[in-house]
Scaffold this active site. Structure first.
Site, short mmCIF file in Angstrom:
data_model
loop_
_atom_site.label_atom_id
_atom_site.label_comp_id
_atom_site.label_asym_id
_atom_site.label_seq_id
_atom_site.Cartn_x
_atom_site.Cartn_y
_atom_site.Cartn_z
N ASP B 420 0.89 -1.26 -0.18
CA ASP B 420 0.27 -0.23 0.06
C ASP B 420 1.22 1.16 -0.30
OD1 ASP B 420 -2.62 1.43 0.58
OD2 ASP B 420 -1.81 1.53 2.59
N ARG B 599 2.57 16.24 -2.73
CA ARG B 599 1.15 16.34 -3.12
C ARG B 599 0.90 17.84 -3.48
NH1 ARG B 599 -0.72 11.09 -0.66
NH2 ARG B 599 -3.13 12.43 -0.96
N THR B 679 -2.61 1.64 -5.00
CA THR B 679 -2.77 2.27 -4.00
C THR B 679 -4.15 3.46 -4.78
OG1 THR B 679 -2.29 5.04 -3.13
CG2 THR B 679 -1.28 4.16 -5.27
N ASP B 783 -1.77 -0.75 5.89
CA ASP B 783 -1.73 -0.24 7.27
C ASP B 783 -3.24 0.34 7.45
OD1 ASP B 783 -1.63 1.56 5.32
OD2 ASP B 783 -1.18 2.97 7.08
#
Lengths: 383, 1174
Positions: B420, B599, B679, B783
């Protein structure tokens, strides 16, 4: 509101949860962190060479030593399977050790009035058989290790306490007597039933007379094994046969167990030959101890003196049906037991094989073509 | 104060014993459709609806108690259930059958109880283990059932244990508490009966959710009022559907339709609300949480399955042997034993009985103790994982946790890792880092989070018409869906589903735009001390198509403004054309940000005429409320309002990588493990993170598959060293059968695959596809709750105990606190455990075949009668006593190489896999064990043929031969363990020689017990005879030595002429150790006493700094060149080679000697890797 509830649970009972602090920190112990002190062996050519060299030296040394030990033993075998057929000569297929100073020849048979046959063999000794000479009988093709045969016995009965215990003894558990009464067989089972009943006597031909060679059974059976065999208790007034009164002898036996005697007091279950027989052999070709020379006698203090001996064999035991053979063995044991060159041979031949291996390894080690870097390059190709 | 209160009260971290970790929760919130279908197809007792009278004991029917039980057994059910469970294993059925067959008189060659007794011993061990585990569960249940809560009774709030809560009770939950059952919210301390809950226990989402009490019950906010309230609830029966609830609340004839919004689920936690009152509707096992709890799918390791196949193979060998020997018996009966008068009639046995006899005789070819040995070994191996101090995270005080132990060796077989992104590779701690306003960049890379006073200054000096800076900051504070939570100490904490948004809001508050309150219709912003209310008129949510979100709001002044933030490509299309200059500069900044892995978001705004807005608003609400919803019209209207925007600027948010992520991924790649990133994030972010975490490097070609057609564009023949990026919407096509060749030729060959925009179920589908197509072991690591499906689908699931709750960790097989622990988990624990387990299994087969095939050789000399050469009890105890411990010790203490070597040379991992449990190696071991049995029997036979082995003339019988052979076997087998061991530890030596000793001791005692105990009559006196024989001792030295000689020579030739990489590593280790002793004296600090990780603790590298420099420059070859040469010729690229000889991280940091020695562990990795990428 913040009271103490339920005291019987204390905080130690809490499962591992995320607490602040370092309560969950594992302990730094070698056995937990996989760091136990250890030696990492690496078997390189050089290590291998050293190990093999040490092994070789050890094998050669102990092989020679074993050879000397075994070489001191002596052995002579007389196969008397076919002695009742008069034309039979001593066709002895057994390994002979020519330097053991002993020869034997078939002399003939004697038939007594009651039909008993005695085979007679003449034995010539050129050297003294010194020490305590042992006498064995042997058989082959006799599967004393057949599973159902082996278990066809009852060790509790042989303890003499409960003669009626005949479990596991099939097919020789019970038998009717002549009056058609049913009795437990003592000793029960196939092993006891097939008790070996040839007897031997050896005479020393000395100055024209035959002196019986004195035999004894002393020390020929392990003390531990002896405890497995006990006669039933009987009072001083009665005798052993009364103790065995409610039993019947095995079908193949010519005599009752209570009359079994080895002349040295081995009566009944405690009879020497019986005990030896009951220790079943591991292999279908076996020998069992019969007697040893009694060196308490003046004439035979130093063993069997050179000369001529006559062997009388009471020929009873049938082996022809199953293609077996019977033999009588005169032997002197080494520290290692019977004269058997296998151990020294295998020790020495292994050492020889290892010697060639060593040469090969040394060549490899020295050869530049097998140098370490070269090897590594080879491996790298496969990497 | 009781911890039962305390825990619920004070700790933010969830007590995970509310969800005991042996229950694996698979909550299907993310796949609510599938959960509905599975719920409806569940053939369970269905309660269609329930009628509940609130606050009374008198219910229409009896409901389930709130006491939960996760125990498997109780006193009565234990035996039947345990047996049922045990006899599901074929091997147990097998041994039961053998034990029963032995009861047939005269069939068993080994007596009646020689299988039953060891079998019972082994079953007893399993039973004790089960009882122990069940008691643990019972205790956990007890703790959970005895939590306290407040229940309204006789006009008082009374404390009651959870287990005593009944359906219909009114309960009071206080801030921070967990709901004890599913309850209907009646009222709360807040206005309008609002309540905030956190559901991380249920779905892993840590953001706050709002629940609102029914209008009819809000007023009942005191206990007196509640006591007078007459209420009834009519609702659906218990089900597992978490997002749906339907019912009616009836209070004094006022009806109210209940929906999921009024239901508070067991396991969720009240936050930010002083108290709520609620009526209990579902208790105990009826609660939705427990309805959803599901034991994890039972995973079996590859080795387990292989072992099973081997056992089945051996079973057929056994049957064949029994048949052959049965035939042999027949032949002997006819030709040899027929005339053997001494046997009586006992030789006439029938063929079937003989076959049975041999079947029993050889049954131990199937190792009876293997299961228990393996279970024991795995249990302790799992302990190593739990106790590994190098997988312990100080910060969160979390150690690694092996939740299952039967996959330990699978960790050494991994060929694909599916990871992930958020929270796994990255920390999921978003930090507002930089921004670009009107073409000016604010902030820098070095600071941890945004720190640039200039922006505030510019805001204060902002006198322009547009007040762009003000708008920029206002947008950050207003345009989001965050919920603020005021803490006791006055600090405000922001909760939201998007961590990016919280980062922006936090950033804004640091710049003086503090977001204070969120009410249903407005938000309050404190602008440098001045509180301003923004009335939120509309919120147009973010979705993956729109890639932007907007808020339409007005202030008290009545000005309507649209604030929009979103992806750059979307926003830049919507801005007015007259801002070319500013846009251009910002674009430059944007690409800078993206390169650094930040980002990015673009911000813009638009003011609206009140009239225009009103017109639009009417149309909009019409379109949204239409039934069915007019999607097209809605989209158009949204479009209409988001055009002609005024561009404000861009923001950069950093999602920091976890520690040592690039190093870990590089190590995995070197270990030949393919790492895929799956993802839910968008393409750009995914690729950025993939780059900064070293998944993708600049040299590889990147192919993006965004549409179905892209699949056909890629030609497998032109590919070499390439990576793929696959979009979630083509997953279905990739998986479909028609693209099988594409999967095999392209997808599986890619060095890395990045899958973006994935739903949780698509992640699982990808995992399953790879498993199916490649047949390799796939490990998933994640997670969050969205990773649960993939974690459960993979061969091995690893959970990171991270920010997003414990959902992933509690459904995983192994949980770790940090991504980089994965390296140690695989390279050290995985490789070691695999190596050891294979050894244990092979050795167990070996020792059994070695001993029991001797019976076959003996059969040739015992007329195929099935006679055993050994005593029956010595046979029975072979596996459970005399040779029980060497394999366990091999499985626990063997170390093929140093852990540090494994970490330094991850290439070894693959080499360890190659030593796998292949047919070739299995055959080799079988051949060796046959050879050993042959030697052991015939050497003993030839040595003891005469049975007269003493000078005294005594005759050794059956067991003299048998016990001698047995002794030689035990010695050989125990020494073989030493020969196979890679490391001789004291404990191994003790157990190997101790095992031999134990046999001697046993034999001495055993041969004396008759007639005191009525066993072992045949053994009477044998020990004494045996040990007094010189021949026996001569054989004892010779037979095992010669038997093992062949192994010794094979091993010697192999290590010196054809050394395996691991042998070379050992040579290097030895060489290094020598060097270390001679040349360097190192002072080791306390901290690195235990840390042998070359990355986290590079100071313990055995080569010195100058040596490393030399190596890096390739000027001087290392003295002992084998290893580097090895890798050299492998065609590895130069820099990789340098990596092998220097500490494994290559980057700019090494050029700086100061950094190298001081700070390697704390350097900011993303920064370092960014440097490299530019």
């Amino acid at each position: 509101m913040r009271r103490i509830f339920n005291r019987n649970l204390d905080s130690e009972d809490l499962p591992n949860i995320r607490r602040r602090g370092k309560k969950n920190r594992p302990k730094d112990k070698p056995y937990l962190q996989q760091k136990l002190v250890g030696y990492r062996p690496l078997l390189t050519l050089r290590v291998g060479l050293v190990v093999i060299a040490i092994l070789e030296i050890f094998l050669v040394a102990s092989g020679c030593f074993l050879f000397l030990l075994v070489n001191a033993a002596k052995e002579h075998t007389i196969d008397y399977t076919n002695c009742t057929q008069l034309n039979d000569t001593n066709n002895n297929n057994y390994l002979e050790f020519p330097n053991d100073g002993i020869t034997s020849s078939f002399e003939g048979i004697e038939t007594s009035g009651n039909g008993n046959i005695k085979c007679i063999y003449k034995i010539n000794l050129t050297t003294t058989y010194d020490g305590s000479v042992k006498f064995y009988y042997g058989m082959n093709n006799f599967y004393q290790n057949m599973r159902l045969y082996v278990r066809s016995r009852n060790d509790e009965q042989l303890q003499g306490k409960k003669l009626s215990m005949v479990d596991d003894c099939q097919p020789f558990k019970h038998r009717n007597n002549t009056k058609n009464r049913r009795f437990p067989i003592a000793p029960c089972g196939a092993v006891a039933n097939s008790f070996f009943n040839d007897t031997f006597a050896l005479k020393y031909y000395y100055n024209g007379t035959e002196i019986p060679v004195p035999w004894t059974t002393n020390g020929l059976i392990d003390e531990g094994v002896k405890t497995k065999y006990k006669n039933p208790q009987y009072s001083l007034k009665s005798n052993l046969c009364e103790a065995f009164a409610n039993t019947i002898r095995p079908p193949a036996w010519p005599q009752d167990i209570c009359t079994l005697d080895d002349n040295e007091g081995g009566l009944g279950f405690e009879n020497f030959d019986f005990m030896v027989w009951m220790q079943t052999a591991a292999l279908p070709d076996f020998r069992k101890i019969y007697r040893q020379l009694d060196i308490r006698n003046e004439t035979f203090r130093d063993g069997l003196p050179p000369g001529t001996y006559i062997l009388y064999i009471n020929f009873n035991y049938p082996v022809k049906e199953f293609n077996g053979n019977k033999r009588f063995i005169i032997a002197i044991e080494s520290k290692m037991g019977t004269k058997n060159y296998f151990l020294p041979t295998i020790y020495l031949s292994t050492a020889v094989a290892l010697f060639f291996a060593t040469i090969f390894l040394v060549v490899v080690e020295c050869c530049p073509c097998a140098g370490l870097n070269n090897k590594l390059r080879q491996v790298a190709k496969h990497f | 104060m009781s911890y039962r209160w305390q825990n619920i009260f004070w700790r933010n971290a969830l007590p995970d014993y509310i969800l005991p970790d042996f229950i694996r929760y698979r909550l299907l919130t993310t796949e609510s459709t599938s959960s509905t279908t599975s719920a409806s197809t569940m053939p369970q007792h269905r309660e269609v609806s329930r009628h509940i009278k609130v606050n009374t004991e008198l219910q229409t029917r009896k409901f389930c108690s709130n006491e939960i039980s996760t125990c498997k057994y109780n006193a009565i059910s234990f035996l039947p259930r345990f047996l049922l469970e045990q006899f599901r294993r074929y091997s147990n059925i097998f041994f039961l059958v053998i034990a029963l067959l032995q009861q047939i008189p005269d069939v068993s060659p080994t007596g009646r109880y020689t299988t039953a007794v060891p079998f019972l011993m082994i079953m007893a061990i399993s039973a004790i283990k089960e009882i122990f585990e069940d008691l643990k569960r019972r205790r956990m249940d007890y703790i959970v059932n005895n939590y306290l809560t407040l229940v309204l009774k006789d006009k008082e709030w009374k404390e009651k244990e959870w287990k005593n809560i009944k359906v219909g009770d009114i309960i009071k939950i206080i801030d921070g508490h967990v709901f004890p059952a599913d309850i209907v919210l009646l009222t709360s301390s807040e206005h309008h009966g609002l309540a905030y809950i956190e559901t991380s226990n249920l779905d892993g989402e840590t953001n706050l959710k709002i629940r609102q009490a029914p209008k009819v019950s809000v007023e009942y906010n005191t206990k007196e009022k509640l006591e007078d309230m007459q209420a009834e609830i009519e609702c659906e029966g218990p089900n597992k559907n978490i997002s749906n609830f339907a019912g009616t609340l009836l209070i004094h004839n006022n009806k109210y339709a209940l929906k999921a919004n009024e239901l508070l689920l067991r396991g969720a936690r009240l936050k930010n609300t002083a108290w709520v009152y609620g009526a209990v509707v579902y208790t105990g096992h009826d609660a939705k949480l427990l309805r959803n709890s599901k034991t994890a799918p039972l995973k079996r390791s590859t080795i387990d399955m292989l072992t099973n196949n081997r056992i089945i193979f051996l079973f057929f060998v056994l049957v064949a042997l029994a048949l052959v020997c049965g035939g042999g018996a027949k032949i002997y009966d006819i030709f040899y034993l027929n005339d053997a008068w001494y046997l009586g009639k006992i030789a006439e046995t029938n063929f079937a009985w003989n076959v049975l006899t041999f079947f029993i005789l050889y049954n131990n070819l199937i190792p009876i103790s293997l299961q228990v040995t393996l279970e024991l070994v795995r249990f302790f191996q799992a302990g190593y994982i739990n106790q590994d101090i190098q997988m312990y995270d100080e910060e969160s005080d979390t150690a690694a946790n092996a939740r299952t132990s039967n996959l330990n060796e699978e960790l050494g077989q991994v060929q694909y890792i599916m990871t992930d992104k958020t929270g796994t590779l990255t920390r999921n701690i978003m930090k507002f880092k930089k921004c670009s306003v009107q073409g000016i960049n604010y902030g820098n890379d070095e600071d941890d989070s945004f720190r640039d006073g200039k922006l505030v200054e510019d805001f204060k000096n902002d006198n322009s018409d547009n007040k762009l800076v003000t708008h920029f900051l206002t947008l950050m504070a207003v345009c989001h869906t965050i919920v603020p939570e005021e803490k006791e100490d006055g600090k405000v904490e922001y909760h939201g589903s998007s961590p990016d948004e919280s980062a922006l809001v936090r950033g804004a508050s640091r710049l003086g735009f503090i977001f204070e309150t969120r009410a249903p219709d407005h938000v309050v912003i404190k602008k440098h001390g001045e509180e301003i209310k923004y009335y939120i008129d509309h919120t147009i949510d973010f979705d993956s198509d729109r890639k932007r979100m907007s808020v339409i709001c007005h202030t008290d002044e009545g000005k309507y403004i649209v604030y929009t933030k979103g992806a750059d490509n979307v926003i830049l299309k919507r801005v007015k054309k007259d801002q070319v200059e500013a846009v251009k500069k910002s674009e430059q900044h944007l690409s800078d940000y993206a390169e650094k892995g930040y980002r990015t978001l673009c911000l813009c705004y638009r003011t609206l005429d009140a009239d225009f807005y009103k017109e639009w608003s009417e149309k909009y609400s019409k379109a949204t409320t239409a039934v069915p919803k007019d999607e097209k019209a809605v989209a158009e209207l949204e479009n209409e309002i988001e055009t002609d925007m005024i561009f404000l600027g861009a923001t950069a948010i950093e999602d920091k990588l976890q520690d040592y992520v690039p190093e870990t991924i590089m190590a995995m790649k070197k270990a030949d493990i393919k790492v895929w990133m799956l993802t839910g994030d968008k393409k750009e972010t995914a690729i950025n993170i993939a780059q900064s975490s070293a998944l993708i490097d600049s040299k590889t070609q990147l192919h993006i598959i965004q549409h179905k057609n892209d699949i056909y564009k890629i030609k497998p023949s032109q590919l070499n060293n390439f990576t793929l990026a696959i979009s979630g919407n083509v997953v279905k096509d990739v998986i479909s059968a028609e693209h099988k060749t594409f999967v095999n030729d392209v997808v599986l060959k890619a060095t890395t695959v990045v899958c973006y925009r994935m739903t949780p179920s698509q992640k699982a589908e990808i995992v399953e596809m790879v498993q199916k197509a490649s047949n390799d072991v796939v490990l998933s690591v994640g997670d969050g709750a969205n990773d649960v499906a993939m974690i459960q689908a993979a061969n091995v699931g690893v959970g990171i105990t991270g920010q997003e709750g414990l959902q992933a960790a509690s459904s995983s097989d192994y949980s770790i606190a940090q991504f980089h622990f994965l390296r140690r988990l695989l390279l050290v624990h995985g490789a070691f455990n695999h190596d050891r387990t294979v050894k244990v299994i092979l050795y167990s087969f070996y020792k059994n075949i070695c001993l029991y095939i001797i019976e076959l050789w003996f059969a040739f000399f015992s007329a195929f009668s099935g006679q055993t050469i050994f005593d029956r009890w010595t046979i029975a105890l072979f596996n459970v006593v005399f040779t029980a411990f060497p394999p366990v010790m091999l499985g626990l203490f063997d170390r093929p190489v140093k852990a540090r070597t494994m970490l330094e040379y991850p290439q070894l991992y693959r080499k360890f896999q190659e030593r796998a449990f292949s047919n070739r190696i299995f055959a080799l071991w079988i051949a060796l064990s046959l050879w050993h049995s042959l030697l052991l029997f015939f050497l003993t036979y030839l040595i003891m043929e005469n049975s007269i082995l003493w000078e005294s003339g005594e005759v050794g019988g059956w067991l003299m031969l048998g016990c001698s052979a047995y002794t030689y076997v035990v010695v050989t087998v125990c020494l073989k363990a030493l020969l196979e061991a890679d490391t001789w530890t004291a404990i191994l030596l003790v157990f190997c020689f101790g095992s031999i000793l134990s046999w001697f001791i046993f034999m001495i005692i055993y041969s004396e017990v008759w007639p005191w105990i009525s066993i072992g009559a045949d053994m009477k006196g044998v020990a004494g005879m045996m040990m007094s024989s010189g021949t026996f001792w001569a054989g004892l030295i010779f037979v095992p030595t010669v038997t093992l000689l062949i192994d010794f020579i094979i091993k010697g030739v192999q290590t010196s002429l054809f050394p395996s990489p691991r042998d070379l590593m050992v040579m290097k280790e030895k060489e290094d150790a020598k060097k270390k002793n001679v040349h360097t004296i190192r002072v080791r600090g306390d901290s690195d006493e235990y840390n042998d990780d070359p990355i986290t603790n590079p100071t313990t590298t055995e080569t010195t700094a100058s040596e490393r420099d030399q190596l890096r420059n390739n000027k001087i070859k290392p003295e002992y060149g084998s290893v580097s040469q090895l890798f050299n010729s492998n065609g590895l690229e130069n820099e990789d080679r340098a990596l092998i000889n220097s500490p494994p991280v290559e980057n700019g940091a090494y050029a700086n000697p100061v950094m190298e020695d001081v700070e390697l562990g704390t350097v900011d990795h993303s920064a370092r890797f960014n440097k490299r990428n530019t």
